[in-house]
Motif scaffolding. Structure first.
Motif, PDB file in Angstrom:
ATOM      1  N   LYS A  64     -51.850  82.347  10.124  1.00  0.00           N
ATOM      2  CA  LYS A  64     -51.962  82.907   8.774  1.00  0.00           C
ATOM      3  C   LYS A  64     -53.376  83.406   8.520  1.00  0.00           C
ATOM      4  O   LYS A  64     -53.582  84.477   7.935  1.00  0.00           O
ATOM      5  CB  LYS A  64     -51.594  81.851   7.737  1.00  0.00           C
ATOM      6  N   GLY A  65     -54.365  82.635   8.973  1.00  0.00           N
ATOM      7  CA  GLY A  65     -55.747  83.044   8.793  1.00  0.00           C
ATOM      8  C   GLY A  65     -56.067  84.341   9.520  1.00  0.00           C
ATOM      9  O   GLY A  65     -56.787  85.203   9.005  1.00  0.00           O
ATOM     10  N   ILE A  66     -55.498  84.504  10.717  1.00  0.00           N
ATOM     11  CA  ILE A  66     -55.696  85.743  11.467  1.00  0.00           C
ATOM     12  C   ILE A  66     -55.052  86.916  10.740  1.00  0.00           C
ATOM     13  O   ILE A  66     -55.649  87.988  10.595  1.00  0.00           O
ATOM     14  CB  ILE A  66     -55.128  85.599  12.890  1.00  0.00           C
ATOM     15  N   SER A  67     -53.811  86.724  10.265  1.00  0.00           N
ATOM     16  CA  SER A  67     -53.122  87.821   9.572  1.00  0.00           C
ATOM     17  C   SER A  67     -53.830  88.171   8.268  1.00  0.00           C
ATOM     18  O   SER A  67     -53.862  89.336   7.868  1.00  0.00           O
ATOM     19  CB  SER A  67     -51.658  87.454   9.310  1.00  0.00           C
ATOM     20  N   TYR A  68     -54.434  87.178   7.612  1.00  0.00           N
ATOM     21  CA  TYR A  68     -55.176  87.463   6.383  1.00  0.00           C
ATOM     22  C   TYR A  68     -56.468  88.231   6.695  1.00  0.00           C
ATOM     23  O   TYR A  68     -56.826  89.176   5.992  1.00  0.00           O
ATOM     24  CB  TYR A  68     -55.507  86.173   5.651  1.00  0.00           C
ATOM     25  N   LYS A  69     -57.126  87.837   7.771  1.00  0.00           N
ATOM     26  CA  LYS A  69     -58.375  88.502   8.155  1.00  0.00           C
ATOM     27  C   LYS A  69     -58.140  89.983   8.426  1.00  0.00           C
ATOM     28  O   LYS A  69     -58.963  90.828   8.096  1.00  0.00           O
ATOM     29  CB  LYS A  69     -58.951  87.823   9.389  1.00  0.00           C
ATOM     30  N   TYR A  70     -56.986  90.298   9.026  1.00  0.00           N
ATOM     31  CA  TYR A  70     -56.670  91.680   9.386  1.00  0.00           C
ATOM     32  C   TYR A  70     -55.627  92.288   8.458  1.00  0.00           C
ATOM     33  O   TYR A  70     -54.861  93.148   8.858  1.00  0.00           O
ATOM     34  CB  TYR A  70     -56.183  91.738  10.835  1.00  0.00           C
ATOM     35  N   LYS A  71     -55.600  91.835   7.214  1.00  0.00           N
ATOM     36  CA  LYS A  71     -54.537  92.260   6.306  1.00  0.00           C
ATOM     37  C   LYS A  71     -54.531  93.760   6.035  1.00  0.00           C
ATOM     38  O   LYS A  71     -53.489  94.335   5.717  1.00  0.00           O
ATOM     39  CB  LYS A  71     -54.615  91.493   4.987  1.00  0.00           C
ATOM     40  N   GLU A  72     -55.688  94.400   6.148  1.00  0.00           N
ATOM     41  CA  GLU A  72     -55.748  95.840   5.917  1.00  0.00           C
ATOM     42  C   GLU A  72     -55.100  96.612   7.057  1.00  0.00           C
ATOM     43  O   GLU A  72     -54.507  97.669   6.854  1.00  0.00           O
ATOM     44  CB  GLU A  72     -57.204  96.295   5.752  1.00  0.00           C
TER      45      GLU A  72
END
Length: 207
Positions: free
Chosen positions: A92-100
């Protein structure tokens, strides 16, 4: 777990369509995906495995472009085996970091000693445990089927059939999904991987 072939980031980066599914049962989880990788109208890989092991008995399903899949390959040294929820929070943290850059609905599923089989859907900053989850372009064609076919308390064999039927239906309807079905079942006893191909893939008229 047997290898399904070479994995590389470039194939994941150009993926624009797929179908993935994960489902819990009492004692473990079943996850599966099609194997087609497409870029626009071109099929660039027919047998790509989208089920990525990230920890012991924990996998992440990759349905769409990822900026980098390597951060999800985590080695955790603990006094006890890692928890599925811990892996899901890291993804989840990875997907949030690259959310753009990333709009993929990532699914993390696995088994641990404390909570048994678990399925978590992650999107942006959210994480949700679900009895089953589907994702990818093919999922839009099977929501009606999975909502009607899923029953709480299904056995391992019923969950495997449920996943295979859903994937077969999506592959028959979605032009971006196809190839073979990769299916993995995880329980306290270990991990079992299968490849389903040819006439063994159910078609919509068989369901």
């Amino acid at each position: 777990m047997p290898s399904f072939g070479d994995r590389n980031n470039s194939a994941c980066e150009v993926s624009t369509g797929t179908t993935i599914i994960a489902v819990e049962f009492d004692g473990g989880i079943v996850i599966g995906s099609d194997s087609r990788v497409s870029a626009g109208e071109a099929v660039v890989n027919r047998v790509f495995n989208k089920l990525a092991p990230i920890m012991n008995k924990i996998l992440v399903l990759c349905p769409a472009p990822l900026p980098d899949t390597q951060p999800a390959r985590i080695c955790v040294e603990m006094g006890a085996p890692p928890r599925v929820i811990a892996a899901a929070n890291l993804v989840k943290g990875i997907s949030y970091k690259y959310k753009e850059e990333m709009v993929a609905h990532l699914i993390v599923a696995g088994w641990d000693q404390k909570n048994g089989g678990q399925v978590y859907g992650t999107l942006g900053g959210m994480i949700t445990r679900q009895p089953f989850a589907v994702g990818g372009s093919g999922s839009t064609f099977i929501y009606g089927y999975v909502d009607s076919a899923f029953k709480p308390g299904m056995s391992r064999e019923q969950c495997e059939k449920f996943a295979v039927n859903a994937l077969g239906l999506a592959m028959g309807r979605d032009g971006s999904s196809g190839g073979v079905i990769y299916l993995v079942t995880v329980t306290t006893d270990g991990t079992k991987a299968q490849i389903i191909s040819g006439d063994d893939i159910p078609r919509f008229y068989d369901l």
